[in-house]
Design a protein around this motif. Sequence first.
Motif, PDB file in Angstrom:
ATOM      1  N   ALA A 155       0.855  -1.197   0.019  1.00 24.49           N
ATOM      2  CA  ALA A 155      -0.056   0.030   0.011  1.00 24.49           C
ATOM      3  C   ALA A 155       0.867   1.337  -0.086  1.00 24.49           C
ATOM      4  CB  ALA A 155      -0.815   0.006   1.318  1.00 24.49           C
ATOM      5  N   ALA A 156       1.889   1.333   0.734  1.00 24.06           N
ATOM      6  CA  ALA A 156       2.885   2.620   0.807  1.00 24.06           C
ATOM      7  C   ALA A 156       3.642   2.626  -0.473  1.00 24.06           C
ATOM      8  CB  ALA A 156       4.054   2.070   1.864  1.00 24.06           C
ATOM      9  N   VAL A 157       4.023   1.513  -1.315  1.00 27.70           N
ATOM     10  CA  VAL A 157       4.532   1.636  -2.759  1.00 27.70           C
ATOM     11  C   VAL A 157       3.474   2.167  -3.516  1.00 27.70           C
ATOM     12  CG1 VAL A 157       5.468   0.574  -4.517  1.00 27.70           C
ATOM     13  CG2 VAL A 157       6.232   0.044  -2.062  1.00 27.70           C
ATOM     14  N   THR A 158       2.243   1.677  -3.591  1.00 26.50           N
ATOM     15  CA  THR A 158       1.162   2.013  -4.396  1.00 26.50           C
ATOM     16  C   THR A 158       0.954   3.665  -4.197  1.00 26.50           C
ATOM     17  OG1 THR A 158       0.048  -0.044  -4.480  1.00 26.50           O
ATOM     18  CG2 THR A 158      -1.377   1.768  -4.963  1.00 26.50           C
ATOM     19  N   GLU A 159       0.928   4.062  -2.945  1.00 27.57           N
ATOM     20  CA  GLU A 159       0.669   5.505  -2.643  1.00 27.57           C
ATOM     21  C   GLU A 159       1.897   6.229  -3.143  1.00 27.57           C
ATOM     22  OE1 GLU A 159      -1.298   9.001  -1.098  1.00 27.57           O
ATOM     23  OE2 GLU A 159      -2.082   7.099  -1.756  1.00 27.57           O
ATOM     24  N   ARG A 160       2.812   5.950  -2.843  1.00 27.21           N
ATOM     25  CA  ARG A 160       4.115   6.802  -3.471  1.00 27.21           C
ATOM     26  C   ARG A 160       4.180   7.045  -4.929  1.00 27.21           C
ATOM     27  NH1 ARG A 160       7.217  10.904  -2.933  1.00 27.21           N
ATOM     28  NH2 ARG A 160       9.132  10.511  -3.729  1.00 27.21           N
ATOM     29  N   ALA A 161       3.809   5.717  -5.675  1.00 23.63           N
ATOM     30  CA  ALA A 161       3.641   5.856  -6.923  1.00 23.63           C
ATOM     31  C   ALA A 161       2.696   6.701  -7.322  1.00 23.63           C
ATOM     32  CB  ALA A 161       3.503   4.353  -7.801  1.00 23.63           C
ATOM     33  N   ARG A 162       1.326   6.674  -6.893  1.00 21.91           N
ATOM     34  CA  ARG A 162       0.399   7.336  -7.144  1.00 21.91           C
ATOM     35  C   ARG A 162       0.771   9.017  -6.911  1.00 21.91           C
ATOM     36  NH1 ARG A 162      -3.185  10.718  -5.145  1.00 21.91           N
ATOM     37  NH2 ARG A 162      -2.585  10.265  -2.886  1.00 21.91           N
ATOM     38  N   LEU A 163       1.373   9.269  -6.003  1.00 22.68           N
ATOM     39  CA  LEU A 163       1.913  10.711  -5.755  1.00 22.68           C
ATOM     40  C   LEU A 163       3.003  11.251  -6.716  1.00 22.68           C
ATOM     41  CD1 LEU A 163       2.303  10.646  -1.899  1.00 22.68           C
ATOM     42  CD2 LEU A 163       0.551  11.817  -3.057  1.00 22.68           C
ATOM     43  N   VAL A 164       3.796  10.327  -7.260  1.00 19.31           N
ATOM     44  CA  VAL A 164       4.752  10.724  -8.322  1.00 19.31           C
ATOM     45  C   VAL A 164       4.236  10.691  -9.707  1.00 19.31           C
ATOM     46  CG1 VAL A 164       6.608  10.534  -6.616  1.00 19.31           C
ATOM     47  CG2 VAL A 164       6.028   8.544  -8.325  1.00 19.31           C
ATOM     48  N   HIS A 166      -0.083   3.165 -12.656  1.00 16.76           N
ATOM     49  CA  HIS A 166      -0.252   1.927 -12.871  1.00 16.76           C
ATOM     50  C   HIS A 166       0.518   0.894 -12.332  1.00 16.76           C
ATOM     51  CE1 HIS A 166       3.446   3.486 -14.521  1.00 16.76           C
ATOM     52  NE2 HIS A 166       3.845   2.160 -14.730  1.00 16.76           N
ATOM     53  N   VAL A 167       1.438   1.379 -11.055  1.00 16.23           N
ATOM     54  CA  VAL A 167       2.324   0.669 -10.248  1.00 16.23           C
ATOM     55  C   VAL A 167       1.494   0.314  -8.900  1.00 16.23           C
ATOM     56  CG1 VAL A 167       4.341   0.754  -8.803  1.00 16.23           C
ATOM     57  CG2 VAL A 167       4.375   1.879 -10.989  1.00 16.23           C
ATOM     58  N   ARG A 168       0.944  -1.066  -8.828  1.00 16.45           N
ATOM     59  CA  ARG A 168       0.028  -1.350  -7.757  1.00 16.45           C
ATOM     60  C   ARG A 168       0.597  -2.749  -7.249  1.00 16.45           C
ATOM     61  NH1 ARG A 168      -4.918   1.292  -7.180  1.00 16.45           N
ATOM     62  NH2 ARG A 168      -5.613  -0.587  -6.316  1.00 16.45           N
ATOM     63  N   PRO A 169       1.615  -2.738  -6.449  1.00 15.99           N
ATOM     64  CA  PRO A 169       1.869  -3.974  -5.785  1.00 15.99           C
ATOM     65  C   PRO A 169       1.085  -4.541  -4.976  1.00 15.99           C
ATOM     66  CG  PRO A 169       3.470  -2.711  -5.085  1.00 15.99           C
ATOM     67  CD  PRO A 169       2.607  -1.698  -6.044  1.00 15.99           C
ATOM     68  N   ASP A 170       1.016  -5.924  -4.654  1.00 11.37           N
ATOM     69  CA  ASP A 170       0.120  -6.512  -3.618  1.00 11.37           C
ATOM     70  C   ASP A 170       0.928  -7.217  -2.758  1.00 11.37           C
ATOM     71  OD1 ASP A 170       0.608  -8.701  -4.886  1.00 11.37           O
ATOM     72  OD2 ASP A 170      -1.508  -8.793  -5.541  1.00 11.37           O
ATOM     73  N   GLY A 171       0.230  -7.612  -1.753  1.00 12.29           N
ATOM     74  CA  GLY A 171       1.231  -8.548  -0.692  1.00 12.29           C
ATOM     75  C   GLY A 171       1.942  -9.654  -1.340  1.00 12.29           C
ATOM     76  N   SER A 172       1.331 -10.491  -2.149  1.00 13.11           N
ATOM     77  CA  SER A 172       2.204 -11.541  -2.708  1.00 13.11           C
ATOM     78  C   SER A 172       3.383 -11.073  -3.600  1.00 13.11           C
ATOM     79  CB  SER A 172       1.238 -12.283  -3.801  1.00 13.11           C
ATOM     80  OG  SER A 172       0.697 -11.536  -4.947  1.00 13.11           O
ATOM     81  N   ARG A 207      10.577  -4.654 -10.532  1.00 13.52           N
ATOM     82  CA  ARG A 207      11.070  -3.920 -12.019  1.00 13.52           C
ATOM     83  C   ARG A 207      10.991  -2.313 -11.543  1.00 13.52           C
ATOM     84  NH1 ARG A 207       6.934  -6.147 -16.020  1.00 13.52           N
ATOM     85  NH2 ARG A 207       6.061  -6.972 -14.026  1.00 13.52           N
ATOM     86  N   GLU A 208      11.855  -1.541 -12.404  1.00 14.55           N
ATOM     87  CA  GLU A 208      11.642  -0.130 -12.380  1.00 14.55           C
ATOM     88  C   GLU A 208      10.324   0.025 -12.707  1.00 14.55           C
ATOM     89  OE1 GLU A 208      14.161   1.838 -11.416  1.00 14.55           O
ATOM     90  OE2 GLU A 208      15.714   0.069 -11.659  1.00 14.55           O
ATOM     91  N   PRO A 209       9.736   1.368 -11.946  1.00 16.86           N
ATOM     92  CA  PRO A 209      10.390   2.263 -11.035  1.00 16.86           C
ATOM     93  C   PRO A 209      10.264   1.803  -9.589  1.00 16.86           C
ATOM     94  CG  PRO A 209       8.170   2.881 -11.570  1.00 16.86           C
ATOM     95  CD  PRO A 209       8.207   1.526 -12.298  1.00 16.86           C
ATOM     96  N   VAL A 210       9.884   0.754  -9.152  1.00 10.54           N
ATOM     97  CA  VAL A 210       9.561   0.461  -7.685  1.00 10.54           C
ATOM     98  C   VAL A 210      10.792   0.586  -6.925  1.00 10.54           C
ATOM     99  CG1 VAL A 210       9.033  -1.660  -6.187  1.00 10.54           C
ATOM    100  CG2 VAL A 210       7.799  -1.235  -8.256  1.00 10.54           C
ATOM    101  N   PRO A 211      12.305   0.295  -7.366  1.00  7.03           N
ATOM    102  CA  PRO A 211      13.264   0.552  -6.399  1.00  7.03           C
ATOM    103  C   PRO A 211      13.519   2.056  -5.740  1.00  7.03           C
ATOM    104  CG  PRO A 211      13.819  -1.233  -7.947  1.00  7.03           C
ATOM    105  CD  PRO A 211      12.552  -0.549  -8.713  1.00  7.03           C
ATOM    106  N   GLN A 212      13.159   2.846  -6.945  1.00  8.21           N
ATOM    107  CA  GLN A 212      13.532   4.283  -6.590  1.00  8.21           C
ATOM    108  C   GLN A 212      12.156   4.683  -5.734  1.00  8.21           C
ATOM    109  OE1 GLN A 212      14.138   3.111  -9.914  1.00  8.21           O
ATOM    110  NE2 GLN A 212      16.042   3.213  -9.245  1.00  8.21           N
ATOM    111  N   LEU A 213      10.926   4.277  -5.795  1.00 10.10           N
ATOM    112  CA  LEU A 213       9.960   4.472  -4.749  1.00 10.10           C
ATOM    113  C   LEU A 213      10.055   4.296  -3.277  1.00 10.10           C
ATOM    114  CD1 LEU A 213       6.973   3.248  -7.041  1.00 10.10           C
ATOM    115  CD2 LEU A 213       7.864   5.765  -6.937  1.00 10.10           C
TER     116      LEU A 213
END
Length: 71
Positions: free
Chosen positions: A34-43, A47-53, A65-71
């Motif tokens: 959820a934190a990664v999804t929120e950060r992705a939305r803010l920037v 389309h970046v929406r990881p889940d628990g799995s 995959r990029e851009p997740v490591p930078q988030l």
Amino acid sequence: MPSEPVPDSPPQSGESAFCYWFHICGFSKKGLAAAVTERARLVGLPHVRPDGSRVRGWLGGEQPREPVPQL
């Protein structure tokens, strides 16, 4: 009886830095997703929406995959 690791201690042998910091920060898998999804939305990356799995995969050694490591 083994003692609990001290939070400021370095990662144990074989433990990735990601796993170490995940445990130190106290996130749940869903919480981190959820934190990664929120950060992705803010920037501007809705389309970046990881889940628990997906987070479980990262903890198991998958490289996000990029851009997740930078988030």
